[in-house]
Scaffold this active site. Structure first.
Site, PDB file in Angstrom:
ATOM      1  N   ALA A  79      12.002 -37.976  -4.332  1.00  0.00           N
ATOM      2  CA  ALA A  79      12.082 -38.434  -5.712  1.00  0.00           C
ATOM      3  C   ALA A  79      12.121 -39.950  -5.683  1.00  0.00           C
ATOM      4  O   ALA A  79      12.784 -40.548  -4.826  1.00  0.00           O
ATOM      5  CB  ALA A  79      13.326 -37.878  -6.394  1.00  0.00           C
TER       6      ALA A  79
ATOM      7  N   GLY B 263      15.041 -37.795   3.483  1.00  0.00           N
ATOM      8  CA  GLY B 263      15.033 -39.232   3.302  1.00  0.00           C
ATOM      9  C   GLY B 263      13.760 -39.864   3.828  1.00  0.00           C
ATOM     10  O   GLY B 263      12.911 -39.210   4.451  1.00  0.00           O
TER      11      GLY B 263
ATOM     12  N   ALA C 195      18.573 -47.457  -4.978  1.00  0.00           N
ATOM     13  CA  ALA C 195      18.794 -48.859  -5.324  1.00  0.00           C
ATOM     14  C   ALA C 195      19.093 -49.654  -4.054  1.00  0.00           C
ATOM     15  O   ALA C 195      19.286 -49.085  -2.967  1.00  0.00           O
ATOM     16  CB  ALA C 195      19.947 -48.979  -6.312  1.00  0.00           C
ATOM     17  N   ALA C 196      19.159 -50.967  -4.187  1.00  0.00           N
ATOM     18  CA  ALA C 196      19.349 -51.822  -3.014  1.00  0.00           C
ATOM     19  C   ALA C 196      20.635 -51.522  -2.263  1.00  0.00           C
ATOM     20  O   ALA C 196      20.702 -51.690  -1.042  1.00  0.00           O
ATOM     21  CB  ALA C 196      19.321 -53.294  -3.446  1.00  0.00           C
TER      22      ALA C 196
ATOM     23  N   THR D 258      12.921 -41.887   6.333  1.00  0.00           N
ATOM     24  CA  THR D 258      12.591 -41.887   7.759  1.00  0.00           C
ATOM     25  C   THR D 258      11.997 -40.562   8.201  1.00  0.00           C
ATOM     26  O   THR D 258      10.945 -40.509   8.852  1.00  0.00           O
ATOM     27  CB  THR D 258      13.835 -42.222   8.602  1.00  0.00           C
ATOM     28  OG1 THR D 258      14.331 -43.504   8.217  1.00  0.00           O
ATOM     29  CG2 THR D 258      13.497 -42.226  10.079  1.00  0.00           C
TER      30      THR D 258
ATOM     31  N   GLU E 235       0.823  -1.204   0.000  1.00  0.00           N
ATOM     32  CA  GLU E 235       0.000   0.000   0.000  1.00  0.00           C
ATOM     33  C   GLU E 235       0.863   1.262   0.000  1.00  0.00           C
ATOM     34  O   GLU E 235       0.599   2.219  -0.750  1.00  0.00           O
ATOM     35  CB  GLU E 235      -0.920   0.007   1.229  1.00  0.00           C
ATOM     36  CG  GLU E 235      -1.863  -1.184   1.301  1.00  0.00           C
ATOM     37  CD  GLU E 235      -1.299  -2.355   2.097  1.00  0.00           C
ATOM     38  OE1 GLU E 235      -2.076  -3.015   2.793  1.00  0.00           O
ATOM     39  OE2 GLU E 235      -0.069  -2.594   2.008  1.00  0.00           O
TER      40      GLU E 235
ATOM     41  N   THR F 244      20.594 -38.809   6.803  1.00  0.00           N
ATOM     42  CA  THR F 244      20.908 -38.294   5.475  1.00  0.00           C
ATOM     43  C   THR F 244      22.248 -37.574   5.470  1.00  0.00           C
ATOM     44  O   THR F 244      23.032 -37.692   4.522  1.00  0.00           O
ATOM     45  CB  THR F 244      19.790 -37.344   5.003  1.00  0.00           C
ATOM     46  OG1 THR F 244      18.587 -38.094   4.829  1.00  0.00           O
ATOM     47  CG2 THR F 244      20.151 -36.662   3.696  1.00  0.00           C
TER      48      THR F 244
ATOM     49  N   ALA G 125      10.834 -38.051   6.241  1.00  0.00           N
ATOM     50  CA  ALA G 125       9.612 -37.747   5.484  1.00  0.00           C
ATOM     51  C   ALA G 125       8.423 -38.476   6.094  1.00  0.00           C
ATOM     52  O   ALA G 125       7.349 -37.890   6.292  1.00  0.00           O
ATOM     53  CB  ALA G 125       9.789 -38.145   4.023  1.00  0.00           C
TER      54      ALA G 125
ATOM     55  N   GLU H 175      13.669 -32.631   3.027  1.00  0.00           N
ATOM     56  CA  GLU H 175      14.316 -33.505   2.048  1.00  0.00           C
ATOM     57  C   GLU H 175      15.125 -34.589   2.752  1.00  0.00           C
ATOM     58  O   GLU H 175      16.130 -35.048   2.225  1.00  0.00           O
ATOM     59  CB  GLU H 175      15.226 -32.699   1.135  1.00  0.00           C
ATOM     60  CG  GLU H 175      14.524 -31.956   0.037  1.00  0.00           C
ATOM     61  CD  GLU H 175      15.442 -31.627  -1.125  1.00  0.00           C
ATOM     62  OE1 GLU H 175      15.889 -32.545  -1.824  1.00  0.00           O
ATOM     63  OE2 GLU H 175      15.714 -30.437  -1.306  1.00  0.00           O
TER      64      GLU H 175
END
Length: 350
Positions: A159, A276, A168-169, A278, A56, A201, A280, A274
């Site tokens: 992701a 990982g 991956a494993a 556990t 304003e 992480t 998340a 972000e």
């Protein structure tokens, strides 16, 4: 001759102006259009960040002649503030300028900043609320959510492959998604006040937690999210987090609500999780996620490294439903934005 706008058109323009301001920080994005009694655009303004004039006042200062404000209508995306902070109350600035009518979209939910409408009405200003309210609510939803809940707005990001794997494993995960998706992540990081990971992480990936501009050869964005680590394990002295432009905030606890309370008290209004699977999952299970941001890559990994772990869902009746608000393609990947359905996953405050 200046453009002639209806009040609805002026509000749409004010929302457009508001988008020019920063999404991060303690203040909301706000825009303002000043109209003459005939509907001509006299001046425009928007908030450019903490410590700068509010929308304003910015619009009033853009008038070619201050006397033009007398009898004008101010169309504002948020109720003009009513408190003395780093700048003065916008309600008083409008009253003193002689503005005759104020139209705003949504009420200010702030305990200290609310009350501008009441003050202006008491001074004889015609005040109307609710024009394009739904659009304005959606536009500053993160800030409104934060102020209403007295904690930062929480975006949980991950992701994954199409089969829901984040790695991956053997634990490797760089890169599941392509460059377009990764660039989008960095742009969104730059809009957040803080980026949050767990100590797991930090120890596994040694992340930098910076926001880098893909259009500037990976240079740091001017605004960086503050790095935040949650967990009881120590952050190594040689961690890349120690080189972040902003000081590291390490909360040696697993009490997420306490961490959010502390961050809110430190003027953090949005966090980007972000950390990982556990971390998340912990935010989601606690009902502390306001938005889920998922990047899906057209690949299959199999194995045990799922994007999420335990959510406390023991039966299909207890599943956590969300509403998808955006679905976009980024290169070969899909970006999905979703939010908890109203009344679901609601965090409790003691």
């Amino acid at each position: 001759m200046s453009a002639v706008l209806s009040e609805a058109e002026a509000m749409a323009r004010a929302l457009e102006l508001a988008s020019r301001g920063p999404r991060h920080g303690v203040n909301p994005q706000v825009g303002c259009v000043l109209l003459s009694p005939a509907g001509e655009v006299l001046a425009e303004g928007w908030h450019r960040g903490a410590g700068t004039p509010h929308a304003e006042v910015d619009a009033l200062s853009a008038l070619t002649d201050p006397a033009l404000a007398a009898g004008a209508t101010a169309v504002v995306t948020l109720e003009p503030c009513n408190h003395q902070g780093r700048t003065g109350p916008c309600s008083i600035a409008l009253i003193e300028a002689g503005v005759a009518r104020v139209v705003f979209a949504i009420a200010d939910p702030g305990v200290r900043s609310a009350g501008g409408a009441e003050r202006m009405r008491a001074a004889g200003v015609d005040v109307q609320q609710g024009l394009l309210a739904e659009a304005a609510e959606e536009f500053i939803r993160p800030w409104l959510t934060s102020v209403r809940l007295h904690r930062p707005f929480v975006t949980v990001k991950w992701a994954s492959s199409l089969d829901g794997r984040a790695a991956a494993a053997d634990g490797t995960s760089q890169w599941i998604t392509g460059p377009e998706a990764r660039a989008d992540v960095h742009r969104r990081r730059a809009e957040a006040d803080a980026i949050v990971v767990g100590t797991g992480t930090v120890l596994a990936d040694d992340p930098a937690l910076t926001a880098r501009d893909p259009d500037a050869d990976g240079a740091l964005f001017p605004h960086q999210p503050a790095p935040v680590v949650i967990g009881t394990r120590a952050v190594p002295s040689g961690s890349r987090l120690r080189e972040h432009p902003l000081p590291l905030r390490h909360y040696a606890t697993h009490e997420l609500a306490d961490v959010l309370d502390a961050l809110y008290a430190d003027e953090v209004r949005s966090v980007f999780v972000e950390g990982g699977p556990t971390l998340a999952s912990a935010f989601l299970a606690a009902g502390l996620a306001d938005e889920v941001l998922v990047y899906l890559a057209p690949t299959l990994l199999g194995g045990p490294r799922t994007a999420l772990t335990e959510l406390g869902v023991g039966t299909i009746e207890a599943q956590r439903r969300l509403t998808i608000t955006d679905l976009s393609r980024l290169g070969d990947d899909i970006r999905l934005v979703a939010r908890p359905r109203p009344g679901a996953w609601a965090p409790t405050k003691e």
